[in-house]
Design a protein around this motif. Structure first.
Motif, mmCIF file in Angstrom:
data_model
loop_
_atom_site.group_PDB
_atom_site.id
_atom_site.type_symbol
_atom_site.label_atom_id
_atom_site.label_comp_id
_atom_site.label_asym_id
_atom_site.label_seq_id
_atom_site.Cartn_x
_atom_site.Cartn_y
_atom_site.Cartn_z
ATOM 1 N N ALA A 1 0.833 -1.201 0.000
ATOM 2 C CA ALA A 1 0.000 0.000 0.000
ATOM 3 C C ALA A 1 0.867 1.250 0.000
ATOM 4 N N GLY A 2 1.985 1.192 0.721
ATOM 5 C CA GLY A 2 2.896 2.325 0.746
ATOM 6 C C GLY A 2 3.524 2.599 -0.603
ATOM 7 N N VAL A 3 3.900 1.550 -1.315
ATOM 8 C CA VAL A 3 4.477 1.699 -2.658
ATOM 9 C C VAL A 3 3.470 2.372 -3.585
ATOM 10 N N LEU A 4 2.230 1.896 -3.548
ATOM 11 C CA LEU A 4 1.203 2.445 -4.430
ATOM 12 C C LEU A 4 0.895 3.893 -4.080
ATOM 13 N N GLY A 5 0.776 4.175 -2.788
ATOM 14 C CA GLY A 5 0.499 5.539 -2.374
ATOM 15 C C GLY A 5 1.608 6.497 -2.779
ATOM 16 N N LYS A 6 2.852 6.058 -2.611
ATOM 17 C CA LYS A 6 3.983 6.914 -2.989
ATOM 18 C C LYS A 6 3.981 7.182 -4.490
ATOM 19 N N ALA A 7 3.496 6.194 -5.268
ATOM 20 C CA ALA A 7 3.424 6.363 -6.726
ATOM 21 C C ALA A 7 2.272 7.259 -7.141
ATOM 22 N N GLY A 8 1.374 7.562 -6.199
ATOM 23 C CA GLY A 8 0.251 8.440 -6.497
ATOM 24 C C GLY A 8 -1.061 7.725 -6.755
ATOM 25 N N ILE A 9 -1.142 6.456 -6.367
ATOM 26 C CA ILE A 9 -2.336 5.641 -6.631
ATOM 27 C C ILE A 9 -3.150 5.476 -5.359
ATOM 28 N N SER A 10 -4.460 5.660 -5.472
ATOM 29 C CA SER A 10 -5.369 5.359 -4.365
ATOM 30 C C SER A 10 -6.260 4.200 -4.778
ATOM 31 N N GLU A 11 -6.921 3.602 -3.806
ATOM 32 C CA GLU A 11 -7.773 2.448 -4.096
ATOM 33 C C GLU A 11 -8.993 2.798 -4.939
ATOM 34 N N GLU A 12 -9.292 4.076 -5.058
ATOM 35 C CA GLU A 12 -10.449 4.513 -5.845
ATOM 36 C C GLU A 12 -10.108 4.759 -7.314
ATOM 37 N N ASP A 13 -8.835 4.732 -7.656
ATOM 38 C CA ASP A 13 -8.424 5.099 -9.012
ATOM 39 C C ASP A 13 -8.800 4.057 -10.055
ATOM 40 N N ASP A 14 -9.094 4.555 -11.226
ATOM 41 C CA ASP A 14 -9.196 3.744 -12.434
ATOM 42 C C ASP A 14 -7.756 3.560 -12.918
ATOM 43 N N LEU A 15 -7.227 2.348 -12.794
ATOM 44 C CA LEU A 15 -5.814 2.094 -13.069
ATOM 45 C C LEU A 15 -5.655 1.264 -14.341
ATOM 46 N N VAL A 16 -4.826 1.761 -15.260
ATOM 47 C CA VAL A 16 -4.511 1.049 -16.491
ATOM 48 C C VAL A 16 -3.026 0.744 -16.479
#
Length: 279
Positions: free
Chosen positions: A100-115
């Motif tokens: 979760a820390g890696v994703l957050g640091k990259a700018g991603i939240s659990e609500e994002d539409d991720l491609v």
């Protein structure tokens, strides 16, 4: 996630106190999803479908997930999220909190539409990232299909470098059913698929495993069609959970992804974890 690279993909060995969250396993469709949800939460996107999203009101986060620079151009606005950033130095998957820390640091939240996209499907980076996001409970994630020529033809802007976006907070909703552990595999309750090359399979494999080389499910830059995959997986029963493994799980995620698309309850596992329990 090319498994020829040392430490480039996770082992599923469970360390003391780590629990199942440090292992690697099936996409289960949620029965309460509406038809609209199923359209939004697609497993893959064509270049044209991505362009339509980019032209919409809600912009997706686009992540380049290979561990080496792209040969050509990135999609404009892409962030860098190398698959190796999800693993520890010993090759095991990071904890839920660390992921979760890696994703957050990259700018991603659990609500994002991720491609997500990578430089080659056969490396396993994109399918491993897809698996990892599902493991964390991420709803809206898709793998981009096609080549750079397809992106250009669809009108997608390209760039010579990745971008950075503001950090976020990622709140996971873990799905531990996506992991296979040693006890489950050794019990004989799962069908076991070794997706390494036949010579590696012949040199040693988990008892009862069948060999389906991961290259068999790939055609060009994407997976083979449904009829071909149905034939390839014909020895597997739909009502039996499947554990899929390679040396350290990266390229096993390609076959995991294909099995998931075919409606199997598939879980990721590793040969390294199996060997670790034999000594």
């Amino acid at each position: 996630m090319d498994e020829s690279s040392e430490g480039a993909a996770p082992s599923t060995g469970t360390e003391a106190g780590a629990g199942v969250e440090e292992e690697i396993g099936a996409e289960v469709a949620h029965e309460d999803e509406t038809d609209l949800d199923e359209e939004i939460f697609s497993t893959s996107l064509t270049a044209q479908e991505l362009q339509e999203r980019l032209e919409g009101d809600s912009q997706p986060v686009i992540a380049y997930v290979s561990n080496t620079p792209i040969q050509g151009s990135y999609i404009e606005g892409s962030i860098a999220l190398p698959s190796k950033s999800l693993i520890q130095a010993d090759g095991s998957l990071k904890t839920i909190a660390d992921l979760a820390g890696v994703l957050g640091k990259a700018g991603i939240s659990e609500e994002d539409d991720l491609v997500i996209y990578g430089d080659c499907l056969s490396c396993g980076d994109a399918t491993f990232l897809y698996w990892a996001m599902k493991y964390l409970g991420h709803q809206n994630v898709a793998v981009l299909r096609g080549s750079q020529q397809d992106w250009s033809a669809a009108g997608i802007s390209l760039s010579g470098a990745t971008s950075a976006i503001a950090e976020a907070v990622y709140i996971p909703d873990p799905r531990p059913e996506l992991l296979a552990d040693y006890e489950s595999v050794a019990s004989g309750n799962f069908a076991v698929v070794d997706v390494r090359a036949p010579d590696q399979f012949g040199a040693g494999h988990i008892d009862g495993a069948i060999n389906i080389d991961y290259n068999r499910v790939i055609e060009g830059s994407w997976l083979k069609d449904d009829s071909a995959l149905t034939e390839i997986f014909s020895d597997l029963e739909k009502d039996r959970t499947v554990a899929v493994y390679t040396k350290n799980g990266g390229q096993a995620s390609i076959v995991w992804y294909a099995l998931m698309l075919q409606g199997y309850d598939a879980r990721l596992y590793t040969w390294n974890d199996w060997l670790g329990h034999q000594s």
